[in-house]
Design a protein around this motif. Structure first.
Motif, PDB file in Angstrom:
ATOM      1  N   ARG A 141      26.896  18.007 -27.307  1.00  0.00           N
ATOM      2  CA  ARG A 141      28.214  18.013 -27.095  1.00  0.00           C
ATOM      3  C   ARG A 141      29.223  18.781 -28.306  1.00  0.00           C
ATOM      4  NH1 ARG A 141      28.613  11.459 -26.222  1.00  0.00           N
ATOM      5  NH2 ARG A 141      31.128  11.910 -26.243  1.00  0.00           N
ATOM      6  N   VAL A 142      28.654  18.716 -29.403  1.00  0.00           N
ATOM      7  CA  VAL A 142      29.221  19.459 -30.468  1.00  0.00           C
ATOM      8  C   VAL A 142      29.112  21.055 -30.392  1.00  0.00           C
ATOM      9  CG1 VAL A 142      29.034  20.065 -32.992  1.00  0.00           C
ATOM     10  CG2 VAL A 142      28.818  17.630 -32.300  1.00  0.00           C
ATOM     11  N   ALA A 143      27.859  21.378 -29.770  1.00  0.00           N
ATOM     12  CA  ALA A 143      27.732  22.890 -29.691  1.00  0.00           C
ATOM     13  C   ALA A 143      28.716  23.403 -28.638  1.00  0.00           C
ATOM     14  CB  ALA A 143      26.268  23.002 -29.160  1.00  0.00           C
ATOM     15  N   ILE A 144      29.052  22.560 -27.434  1.00  0.00           N
ATOM     16  CA  ILE A 144      29.817  23.322 -26.435  1.00  0.00           C
ATOM     17  C   ILE A 144      31.148  22.962 -26.773  1.00  0.00           C
ATOM     18  CG2 ILE A 144      28.393  22.797 -24.783  1.00  0.00           C
ATOM     19  CD1 ILE A 144      29.898  20.277 -23.825  1.00  0.00           C
ATOM     20  N   ALA A 145      31.676  22.262 -27.732  1.00  0.00           N
ATOM     21  CA  ALA A 145      33.204  21.851 -28.041  1.00  0.00           C
ATOM     22  C   ALA A 145      33.706  23.175 -28.597  1.00  0.00           C
ATOM     23  CB  ALA A 145      32.912  20.680 -29.143  1.00  0.00           C
ATOM     24  N   GLY A 146      32.952  24.048 -29.400  1.00  0.00           N
ATOM     25  CA  GLY A 146      33.575  25.140 -29.775  1.00  0.00           C
ATOM     26  C   GLY A 146      33.877  26.177 -28.670  1.00  0.00           C
TER      27      GLY A 146
END
Length: 334
Positions: A141-146
């Motif tokens: 989720r952190v990876a796709i948030a950007g």
């Protein structure tokens, strides 16, 4: 009309957008050298902590990108075009990168992780964040948030295009050089449509190109771990995929520069070299059985998702003790 200029989109790649961690392999590589340089206090210009108290620093090497792009644009002998490139690669690209990295940071905090700061450099930015309380799914989720931050940015640039009187029938990736000098409104129309395509390219590049250390590569690693793949196999898949894709990006960059006369072809070639160096380091560690020394796989959140080996009962017929989960303190923080 002046010669038509084909826009090769800017990439704030996640060479750009991958997260730093404090524990590194002792192996010396281009990736580690760049990380070391980027985290040197004296090598960055401190911009401040204007967003949610997150420190933001601009590495001095970023100005090399501006010089390269200005030098590449000088062949057109057009002052308006040079100003356009300076604006695009200066404030517009910097704001785009910062918002992308803040997406990583905000999601990390939302999921219980710590944020150390953001460093901007020629190939994009680094969000220095630690693991979240949600394990591997949190990493995903952190990876796709950007990349998802580019959706509202694209909406903003479309609104700016309309506000300056842009004609949507001409909304494309190409423009004429004389449009930049016709008027201030025309200049910002071209800038708005260019910024839109730039954001779209960064979104697609990071989300759909599964090449470590881009966000897509980190998503691929987290997905494979969640599917039950062991770290060694995951590292092999991720590293080989990234090396193959880096070769394609290098060819695309060189073709863009030589045949499409795009100054951004050099930039793409540099990104591909960084991807290849990072993935080769991961491949070598996997080959030597040291994948857990790599910052992407050295955290307990990945180990928690691995399927434990089936243990045989002891001679008395009692089942072996179940494997213990890593303690919370085993998760490394950025």
């Amino acid at each position: 009309h002046a010669p038509r200029h084909d826009l090769a989109l800017v990439s704030a790649s996640s060479a750009a957008f991958h997260r730093l961690h404090t524990s590194y392999s002792p192996r010396l590589s281009l990736t580690m050298v760049m990380r070391s340089l980027l985290t040197e206090d004296r090598s960055s210009l401190k911009i401040g902590s204007c967003c949610c108290g997150i420190p933001i620093a601009l590495h001095y090497s970023y100005f090399l990108l501006l010089l390269i792009e200005l030098a590449a644009s000088a062949r057109y002998l057009d002052a308006a075009f040079s100003l356009f490139m300076l604006t695009l690669y200066g404030p517009v690209l910097l704001l785009t990168i910062v918002l992308h990295e803040l997406g990583h940071c905000w999601m990390t905090r939302k999921l219980g992780g710590d944020v150390g700061g953001i460093v901007l450099w020629p190939l994009g930015g680094f969000a220095m964040v630690g693991p979240t309380d949600c394990g591997t799914s949190g990493d995903f989720r952190v990876a796709i948030a950007g990349p998802l931050t580019h959706i509202p940015q694209m909406i903003f640039w479309v609104a700016m295009f309309a506000a300056f009187g842009g004609n949507f029938s001409k909304f494309s990736m190409s423009y004429y050089l004389d449009e930049l000098s016709d008027s201030a409104a025309s200049f910002f129309v071209v800038l708005s449509q260019t910024a839109f395509w730039t954001n779209l390219f960064i979104l697609a590049f990071n989300l759909f190109v599964p090449a470590y250390p881009l966000d897509g590569g980190r998503c691929l690693a987290a997905y494979l771990i969640m599917r039950g793949y062991r770290m060694e196999k995951t590292a092999l898949i991720v590293s080989v995929t990234a090396m193959v894709l880096s070769g394609g990006l290098l060819m695309f960059g060189m073709i863009s520069f030589i045949y499409m006369h795009s100054p951004n072809g050099i930039y793409m070639a540099l990104v591909s070299a960084y991807i290849f160096s990072s993935s080769m380091n991961l491949f070598n560690l996997q080959k030597e059985g040291r994948v857990r020394e790599h910052p992407l796989f050295s955290r307990g959140v990945f180990e928690e998702r691995e399927i434990p080996e089936v243990q045989q009962p002891d001679e008395a017929g009692a089942p072996a003790s179940p494997p213990t989960s890593p303690k919370a303190e085993d998760a490394e923080m950025a």
